[in-house]
Design an enzyme around this catalytic site. Structure first.
Site, short mmCIF file in Angstrom:
data_model
loop_
_atom_site.label_atom_id
_atom_site.label_comp_id
_atom_site.label_asym_id
_atom_site.label_seq_id
_atom_site.Cartn_x
_atom_site.Cartn_y
_atom_site.Cartn_z
N THR A 94 23.40 0.34 -11.85
CA THR A 94 23.05 -1.11 -11.95
C THR A 94 21.52 -1.23 -11.70
OG1 THR A 94 23.65 -3.53 -11.57
CG2 THR A 94 23.73 -1.77 -9.62
N CYS A 134 0.98 -1.23 0.00
CA CYS A 134 -0.13 -0.10 0.02
C CYS A 134 0.78 1.08 -0.11
CB CYS A 134 -0.80 -0.02 1.45
SG CYS A 134 -1.91 -1.51 1.49
N ARG A 181 19.64 -0.08 -14.54
CA ARG A 181 19.59 -1.10 -15.67
C ARG A 181 18.89 -2.23 -15.24
NH1 ARG A 181 26.09 -1.80 -16.32
NH2 ARG A 181 26.89 0.03 -17.10
N ASN A 234 2.32 -0.19 5.81
CA ASN A 234 2.53 -0.86 4.40
C ASN A 234 3.28 -2.21 4.96
OD1 ASN A 234 3.03 -1.55 1.90
ND2 ASN A 234 4.51 -0.08 1.70
N GLY A 235 2.51 -3.54 4.55
CA GLY A 235 3.28 -4.61 4.61
C GLY A 235 2.39 -5.73 4.94
N LEU A 267 -4.25 -1.27 -1.70
CA LEU A 267 -3.96 -2.63 -2.40
C LEU A 267 -4.60 -3.60 -1.40
CD1 LEU A 267 -3.38 -3.82 -5.19
CD2 LEU A 267 -1.24 -4.52 -4.29
#
Length: 562
Positions: free
Chosen positions: A338, A2, A341, A75-76, A50
């Site tokens: 990185t 969330c 990418r 959130n979790g 969510l």
């Protein structure tokens, strides 16, 4: 997964400030809410949902009749919420939301013990209006993100992503710092009658090398002790399977990213096996991304066929990847080379999952390379002790790199990521093993992990012993890597004069290549003056590396079939 947002002591009208919270709406596409706090008109909670667990009563901030003075946004996922409820005989439960356990634990034990008993991934803001306190906390590896802004006069703003704080109005003449909240820590603030706060305590509640406090109540009881190889391998299997099993907690469809490397293949195969045991009503979907002839696409196809998943392949061209770079940097809030990418592929596969399937909870293999010494530069570690220390360093920095990538690229499309390799008990056990045992062996990195699953027919043998291939490299063929395509494109985007002047243009972490310069330019466009969100670039150690890609290292050897 969330999006959380909270203000304490705002001098600006809250209806103006609330527009900032909408910048993280992608994290919670199912619902959103803003709520003022009784008695504190300049304090506010914002929440984008969510819905994964308890779709009826899962809206936040969470408040329950038993503790009307507590307000919680988080959130979790708390995987042991049922176990803790039974263990401590908490009654008067009002919802089926996993986060309600935080209120009961806090009320009985206080903030430090509460945080240490949580087996899961989380970022939370808890307010106790009776005792005038505000608490922040974040899980051990920072799998769930959280940023804070604190002004000199005590105005506190908190958000899942930094972009929700960059346009907050405040009374300071110079911009206040926006900083990532440290993983494994909690912070305590006094809440003043004005709604402003004062930080009074910042402490660590768990470190990755310690057995977590919640292990005492885990479903996997005490493991056989000692370092006999067969015992160790059996323990690794038990804890890994348990890590995947507990993460099946969801009312939405579960899928899995599958690159065809060791880590994602172990996760996908274990997930498919346990989904059958738990009698899930749908097949597990797996998702691979890459060019048609890329090593990852071919290896993932082989694994999916072997484990019997419903497999999806997302083909993309370098041109499509290049088009996505700016959007990706905006979501990431970093310019690390990185990370950018590797994020492009993950961002595009997440977009496909959101648009073309109904999978929402997505398993992935993040954390394994850091934990099990999977990067090929570990072959060059001077001593087992140095390798072990670097493994812990990498785990502590995950929130700046791989975990950040994994969260932002999936959250950008309203998906929830689950990472079993970063299970507290699994990591603590693995790190407790003798240093020599965890090193690369016989020229093979992650030897102990591979050996633990040998002979089980869980995944094909050639995948079990497939060499490490960075996600951003494996998406394209060896003939032309993804980083080569990026570098070619940046030749026309950045000129030599700009690169030469980069130390003056960007005095903090000046870019040394045109690719790095381009990323930094895009970052500064969206987040001017916030370069210190990144403390250093990710680079291999113990080897003269000028680029983070494994394919540029002298010790890189591709598999024969690539």
């Amino acid at each position: 997964m969330c999006g959380i947002w909270a203000l304490f002591g705002s001098d600006e009208c809250l209806s103006v400030q609330c527009t900032s919270a909408m910048k993280i709406a992608h994290r919670g596409p199912d619902a959103f809410r803003f709520e003022n706090i009784n008695g504190f008109t300049n304090c506010c909670f914002g929440f984008h949902r969510l819905a994964i667990v308890d779709q009826l009563y899962g809206m936040q901030p969470i408040r329950i009749k038993k503790f009307p003075y507590l307000w919680l946004v988080y959130n979790g996922e708390i995987y042991n919420h049922h176990t803790l409820k039974e263990q401590f005989e908490f009654t008067d439960y009002q919802t089926k939301v996993d986060g309600e356990i935080l209120l009961h634990l806090y009320e009985r034990f206080g903030i430090q013990k509460m945080a240490s008993l949580l087996d899961g991934v989380f970022a939370f803001v808890l307010m106790d209006s009776a005792n005038r306190k505000v608490f922040l906390g974040r899980d051990t590896y920072g799998v769930r993100p959280m940023f804070k802004l604190l002004t000199d006069d005590g105005f506190l703003a908190v958000c899942s992503e930094a972009k929700g704080l960059t346009h907050i109005t405040h009374s300071m003449s110079s911009p206040p710092k926006i900083t990532p909240f440290l993983p494994g820590h909690f912070e305590v603030f006094d809440l003043k009658p004005t709604g402003k706060v004062e930080s009074i305590q910042m402490d660590r509640f768990h470190c990755c090398t310690q057995e977590p406090n919640h292990a005492a109540y885990d479903t996997v009881e005490r493991l056989p002790s000692g370092f006999v190889p067969e015992t160790v391998k059996s323990n690794i299997r038990s804890l890994f399977e348990n890590a995947v099993r507990k993460r099946l907690m969801a009312h939405r469809r579960i899928g899995c990213l599958l690159s065809g490397g060791l880590d994602s293949s172990l996760v996908a195969a274990t997930l498919v096996k346990l989904a059958k045991e738990e009698k899930l009503k749908y097949p597990i979907q797996t998702f691979a991304i890459g060019a048609e002839d890329s090593p990852d696409i071919l290896a993932a196809r082989k694994v999916a066929s072997y484990i019997g998943s419903e497999h999806h392949e997302v083909n993309f061209t370098p041109e499509e990847g290049l088009k996505a770079v700016e959007e990706v940097i905006f979501h990431l809030e970093t310019y690390d080379i990185t990370t950018v990418r590797a994020s492009v592929g993950m961002y595009l596969v997440s977009k496909y999952i959101r648009e073309k399937t109904d999978s929402v909870v997505i398993f992935s293999g993040e954390g394994s390379d850091e934990l099990t010494q999977g990067y090929i530069y570990f072959h060059k570690a001077p001593t087992p002790k140095a390798a072990a220390e670097d493994s812990v360093r990498l785990l502590k920095e995950l929130y700046l790199f791989d975990v950040l990538r994994a969260d932002r690229t999936t959250a950008a499309h309203g998906l929830e990521l689950r990472v079993p390799f970063l299970d507290h008990r699994f990591t603590a056990y693995y790190l407790s093993l003798p240093e020599e045992m965890r090193q690369p062996k016989d020229g093979v990195e992650k030897h102990l992990l591979r050996d633990s699953f040998k002979g089980l027919n869980l995944i094909p043998d050639e995948i079990l012993w497939r060499r490490k291939e960075a996600f951003s490299d494996g998406m394209m063929s060896v003939k032309k890597s993804w980083y080569n395509s990026l570098q070619d494109q940046m030749e026309s985007e950045v000129n030599d004069f700009q690169l030469e002047k980069s130390p003056k243009t960007f005095p903090f972490l000046p870019p040394r290549t045109k690719e790095a310069y381009f990323y930094r330019q895009v970052f500064e466009k969206h987040y001017p003056g916030q370069a210190k969100w990144l403390s250093h670039y990710w680079m291999p150690r113990w080897i003269n590396a000028t680029d983070p890609s494994a394919r540029t290292l002298s010790i890189y050897k591709p598999d024969k079939d690539q």
